[in-house]
Design a protein around this motif. Structure first.
Motif, PDB file in Angstrom:
ATOM      1  N   LEU A 155      93.826 -38.958   8.677  1.00 46.54           N
ATOM      2  CA  LEU A 155      95.188 -39.360   9.434  1.00 46.54           C
ATOM      3  C   LEU A 155      96.041 -38.396   9.703  1.00 46.54           C
ATOM      4  O   LEU A 155      96.695 -38.042  10.920  1.00 46.54           O
ATOM      5  N   ALA A 156      96.539 -37.568   8.565  1.00 50.46           N
ATOM      6  CA  ALA A 156      97.482 -36.494   8.698  1.00 50.46           C
ATOM      7  C   ALA A 156      96.991 -35.475   9.510  1.00 50.46           C
ATOM      8  O   ALA A 156      97.931 -34.818  10.469  1.00 50.46           O
ATOM      9  N   VAL A 157      95.776 -35.015   9.394  1.00 46.57           N
ATOM     10  CA  VAL A 157      95.361 -34.099  10.472  1.00 46.57           C
ATOM     11  C   VAL A 157      95.116 -34.467  11.822  1.00 46.57           C
ATOM     12  O   VAL A 157      95.569 -33.856  12.969  1.00 46.57           O
ATOM     13  N   LEU A 158      94.805 -35.589  12.113  1.00 46.50           N
ATOM     14  CA  LEU A 158      94.893 -36.401  13.421  1.00 46.50           C
ATOM     15  C   LEU A 158      96.365 -36.249  13.764  1.00 46.50           C
ATOM     16  O   LEU A 158      96.592 -36.049  15.056  1.00 46.50           O
ATOM     17  N   LEU A 159      97.292 -36.534  13.248  1.00 40.07           N
ATOM     18  CA  LEU A 159      98.738 -36.709  13.479  1.00 40.07           C
ATOM     19  C   LEU A 159      99.290 -35.324  13.924  1.00 40.07           C
ATOM     20  O   LEU A 159      99.986 -35.015  14.646  1.00 40.07           O
ATOM     21  N   ALA A 160      98.925 -34.488  13.185  1.00 38.62           N
ATOM     22  CA  ALA A 160      99.089 -32.847  13.322  1.00 38.62           C
ATOM     23  C   ALA A 160      98.473 -32.463  14.605  1.00 38.62           C
ATOM     24  O   ALA A 160      99.296 -31.887  15.499  1.00 38.62           O
ATOM     25  N   PHE A 161      97.320 -32.868  15.201  1.00 36.98           N
ATOM     26  CA  PHE A 161      96.692 -32.387  16.328  1.00 36.98           C
ATOM     27  C   PHE A 161      97.361 -33.284  17.624  1.00 36.98           C
ATOM     28  O   PHE A 161      97.844 -32.656  18.534  1.00 36.98           O
ATOM     29  N   ILE A 162      97.920 -34.698  17.114  1.00 38.98           N
ATOM     30  CA  ILE A 162      98.575 -35.196  18.143  1.00 38.98           C
ATOM     31  C   ILE A 162      99.865 -34.617  18.577  1.00 38.98           C
ATOM     32  O   ILE A 162     100.266 -34.238  19.674  1.00 38.98           O
ATOM     33  N   VAL A 163     100.814 -34.229  17.520  1.00 38.05           N
ATOM     34  CA  VAL A 163     101.918 -33.317  17.838  1.00 38.05           C
ATOM     35  C   VAL A 163     101.822 -32.069  18.524  1.00 38.05           C
ATOM     36  O   VAL A 163     102.355 -31.884  19.176  1.00 38.05           O
ATOM     37  N   VAL A 164     100.737 -31.480  17.994  1.00 35.86           N
ATOM     38  CA  VAL A 164     100.530 -30.063  18.924  1.00 35.86           C
ATOM     39  C   VAL A 164     100.185 -30.487  20.329  1.00 35.86           C
ATOM     40  O   VAL A 164     100.732 -29.628  21.084  1.00 35.86           O
ATOM     41  N   LEU A 165      99.396 -31.535  20.642  1.00 35.00           N
ATOM     42  CA  LEU A 165      99.002 -31.783  21.922  1.00 35.00           C
ATOM     43  C   LEU A 165     100.185 -32.329  22.606  1.00 35.00           C
ATOM     44  O   LEU A 165     100.649 -31.672  23.831  1.00 35.00           O
ATOM     45  N   ILE A 166     101.145 -33.002  21.981  1.00 38.37           N
ATOM     46  CA  ILE A 166     102.428 -33.524  22.794  1.00 38.37           C
ATOM     47  C   ILE A 166     103.400 -32.243  23.085  1.00 38.37           C
ATOM     48  O   ILE A 166     103.893 -32.271  24.186  1.00 38.37           O
ATOM     49  N   VAL A 167     103.674 -31.501  22.021  1.00 43.21           N
ATOM     50  CA  VAL A 167     104.719 -30.520  22.033  1.00 43.21           C
ATOM     51  C   VAL A 167     104.179 -29.166  23.198  1.00 43.21           C
ATOM     52  O   VAL A 167     104.804 -29.042  24.045  1.00 43.21           O
ATOM     53  N   TRP A 168     102.734 -28.878  23.119  1.00 45.29           N
ATOM     54  CA  TRP A 168     102.038 -28.193  23.945  1.00 45.29           C
ATOM     55  C   TRP A 168     102.216 -28.539  25.376  1.00 45.29           C
ATOM     56  O   TRP A 168     102.483 -27.944  26.286  1.00 45.29           O
ATOM     57  N   THR A 169     101.923 -29.979  25.557  1.00 45.92           N
ATOM     58  CA  THR A 169     101.917 -30.431  27.148  1.00 45.92           C
ATOM     59  C   THR A 169     103.655 -30.357  27.372  1.00 45.92           C
ATOM     60  O   THR A 169     103.708 -30.049  28.645  1.00 45.92           O
ATOM     61  N   LYS A 170     104.250 -30.646  26.584  1.00 39.13           N
ATOM     62  CA  LYS A 170     105.845 -30.614  27.147  1.00 39.13           C
ATOM     63  C   LYS A 170     106.163 -29.154  27.432  1.00 39.13           C
ATOM     64  O   LYS A 170     106.782 -28.840  28.541  1.00 39.13           O
ATOM     65  N   LEU A 171     105.739 -27.984  26.720  1.00 44.03           N
ATOM     66  CA  LEU A 171     106.115 -26.847  26.912  1.00 44.03           C
ATOM     67  C   LEU A 171     105.379 -26.285  28.168  1.00 44.03           C
ATOM     68  O   LEU A 171     105.966 -25.345  29.017  1.00 44.03           O
ATOM     69  N   LEU A 172     104.059 -26.765  28.364  1.00 40.59           N
ATOM     70  CA  LEU A 172     103.337 -26.240  29.608  1.00 40.59           C
ATOM     71  C   LEU A 172     104.165 -26.864  30.768  1.00 40.59           C
ATOM     72  O   LEU A 172     104.365 -26.476  31.863  1.00 40.59           O
TER      73      LEU A 172
END
Length: 193
Positions: free
Chosen positions: A158-175
């Protein structure tokens, strides 16, 4: 045995690399208390773990079975790595961490602010994965350790999944931020009109 030799060589090399040299002593003289603590957490355990690994190799060469000792040392090294990473979390979470990647590091595909945003989740996931590995070593003995392993493995996933979700959300915002930014050509064009 080959893996243990490789790990012993790597930890010994780390211990040799972090030995205080002139330039490092100059840096430590001006470093903050946290910087000195981080250096101490890097130097002392690396020497201790290198000595333990070589001693375990020596005992193994004398015919003493040491697979359980090696596993305990690996769990301890993994926990040490998590503690080292966690010492950077206050700086990252307070926003005092530099937004530019350190020299020599390569973040080609993922922007560095994304790495910083996901760091707390990655450290938590690494801690849970390490605890799950320790519980898996104990689960062979039976009892509640097997249930503890399952719970820790699920929490780590669950923590690894949460880290991936954070990466995808922040990356999407930056893009999106980059895509919506007016370009030089676009601002020049609107000025002509």
């Amino acid at each position: 045995m080959t893996v243990e030799v490789l790990v012993a060589i790597l930890v010994s090399a780390l211990a040799l690399l972090v030995l205080p040299r002139r330039r490092l002593r100059q840096y430590l003289a001006t470093a903050s208390t946290l910087g000195r603590l981080q250096y101490g957490l890097l130097l002392v355990p690396s020497i201790v773990f290198a000595a333990l690994l070589w001693a375990d190799l020596w005992a193994g060469s004398l015919g003493h079975s040491g697979s359980s000792r090696f596993n305990v040392i690996i769990v301890a090294i993994a926990l040490w790595g998590v503690v080292l990473a966690a010492t950077r979390l206050p700086e990252i979470m307070s926003g005092r961490a530099s937004r530019t990647p350190p020299t020599g590091s390569e973040f080609r595909d993922i922007p560095y602010p994304v790495v910083l945003a996901a760091a707390p989740f990655m450290v938590g996931a690494a801690f849970l994965v390490t605890l799950a590995f320790a519980a898996s070593l104990l689960s062979g003995r039976g009892g509640p350790y097997s249930q503890l392993f399952v719970a820790l493995a699920a929490a780590a996933g669950l923590a690894v999944l949460l880290a991936f979700i954070v990466v995808l959300i922040v990356w999407t915002k930056l893009l999106l931020r980059r895509w919506l930014r007016p370009t030089h050509r676009g601002t020049h064009h609107t000025r002509r009109e």
